[in-house]
Design an enzyme around this catalytic site. Structure first.
Site, PDB file in Angstrom:
ATOM      1  N   ASP A 192      17.435 103.395  79.787  1.00 32.56           N
ATOM      2  CA  ASP A 192      17.136 104.349  80.799  1.00 32.56           C
ATOM      3  C   ASP A 192      15.953 105.225  80.988  1.00 32.56           C
ATOM      4  OD1 ASP A 192      19.199 105.216  82.969  1.00 32.56           O
ATOM      5  OD2 ASP A 192      17.977 107.041  82.248  1.00 32.56           O
ATOM      6  N   ILE A 193      15.208 105.337  82.053  1.00 30.52           N
ATOM      7  CA  ILE A 193      14.072 106.007  82.193  1.00 30.52           C
ATOM      8  C   ILE A 193      14.102 107.387  82.264  1.00 30.52           C
ATOM      9  CG2 ILE A 193      11.897 106.354  83.601  1.00 30.52           C
ATOM     10  CD1 ILE A 193      12.220 103.491  84.553  1.00 30.52           C
ATOM     11  N   GLU A 235      17.241 103.002  87.604  1.00 29.97           N
ATOM     12  CA  GLU A 235      16.263 103.179  86.402  1.00 29.97           C
ATOM     13  C   GLU A 235      16.771 102.667  85.317  1.00 29.97           C
ATOM     14  OE1 GLU A 235      18.236 107.223  86.542  1.00 29.97           O
ATOM     15  OE2 GLU A 235      18.081 105.593  87.708  1.00 29.97           O
TER      16      GLU A 235
END
Length: 332
Positions: A192-193, A235
């Protein structure tokens, strides 16, 4: 007439493996054909390898139970001289007559200037212009439909595998893991960003999309063709990793995390990712994904920009506040 029926059946498939089985079955209907195979071509350990992914055995098309990494029957591509020439020279097809009664044609499936699969057809008589036209015509239909399937399975923005293909890949992944009796195991990682909403809010969605594209490119650089990489949504990304020891899997994910952290994102600067991963042994598909997601949740709640392993966190008693966000996965 049989060929037309097979072509109709072939273009009705919605899965790459079934499509492959269908085209090989179609080739088997041709006069003089004695054998067919689908060969998998991979780059691994700084070399190029080939192994039979589907072949004819006792009149039936069969596939190996192990992945290419653990398949002891794989060969260096250079050991198959004519196929090696075909691939390195990026030819559309190549023929070779090993004996008076054994004539082979190789048909690589080219996508984005790379061949991951090559179909092999063997017949007892030399190829005539007519037989070549029939074989290459069937192959062209197969390749065109293969491209359509590939396009439908890709995320439009990043080009990674999309969410709708994930369930089937995960089910196959978990099934293969159950059959693997080695000390190594496959792994599932959720990535996950960090603070991605802030990127969109501060710089706008165009720059947010650019970050997603660049992270996807870094994923391709960090992982090999044996990994399956998905844009899971927003994301978030998922990587299905082939069998390895935990230390190797962790090192690969840590190297990717560091790669992202050191990358200069235009206009934005520094971006980081959090990673949670879990092993696939003795778990259902939903449990594997849930465990990796719990590790990701812990990483994000405890500083971000780190890689966390589910079992290690569990052994340390750190997961009592973990949450699972993917319990809507449908596999059956």
């Amino acid at each position: 007439m049989h060929i037309l029926q097979n072509l109709v059946q072939m273009t009705g498939q919605r899965d790459h493996l079934r499509l492959e089985l269908s085209v090989l079955s179609t080739f088997m209907q041709l006069p003089g054909v004695t054998n067919v195979r689908a060969l998998e071509l991979v780059e691994m350990d700084s070399g190029h390898w080939v192994r039979a992914r589907t072949w004819l055995q006792d009149g039936q098309l069969v596939s190996p139970t192990q992945d290419v990494v653990s398949d002891t029957k794989r060969l260096p591509l250079r050991d198959m001289l004519h196929l090696h020439t075909c691939i390195t020279q990026q030819k559309q097809h190549m023929q070779h007559s090993a004996r008076a009664d054994q004539h082979v044609i190789w048909l690589p499936v080219w996508m984005h200037e790379k061949a991951r699969v090559c179909l092999e057809v063997t017949q007892s008589e030399p190829f005539t212009p007519h037989s070549l036209d029939v074989i290459t015509g069937i192959f062209s239909v197969y390749q065109n439909y293969q491209s359509l399937l590939d396009y439908s399975e890709r995320d439009a923005l990043t080009g990674l595998l999309n969410r709708k293909t994930f369930d089937e890949h995960l089910l196959r992944f978990a099934t293969a893991a159950q059959a693997d009796q080695s000390d190594e195991m496959p792994w599932l990682a959720v990535i996950d960003i960090d603070h991605f909403k802030l990127v969109n809010d501060r710089f706008g969605h165009l720059f947010g999309d650019e970050v997603l594209i660049l992270v996807a490119n870094l994923l391709r650089s960090a992982f090999s063709a044996q990994h399956r990489i998905f844009r899971f949504g927003g994301e978030e990304f998922v990587v299905l990793m082939p069998a390895a020891h935990k230390a190797k899997a962790h090192a690969s994910l840590e190297a990717f995390r560091a790669m992202v952290a050191s990358h200069n994102f235009p206009q934005i600067g520094r971006v980081t990712v959090s990673v949670g991963f879990a092993g696939a042994k003795l778990c259902s598909p939903v449990e594997i994904l849930g465990q990796a997601d719990q590790a990701l949740y812990y990483a994000k709640e405890n500083g971000r920009n780190q890689v966390c392993h589910f079992e290690q966190l569990q052994d340390q008693g750190l997961l009592h506040n973990a949450q699972v966000s993917h319990d809507d996965v449908e596999l059956f």
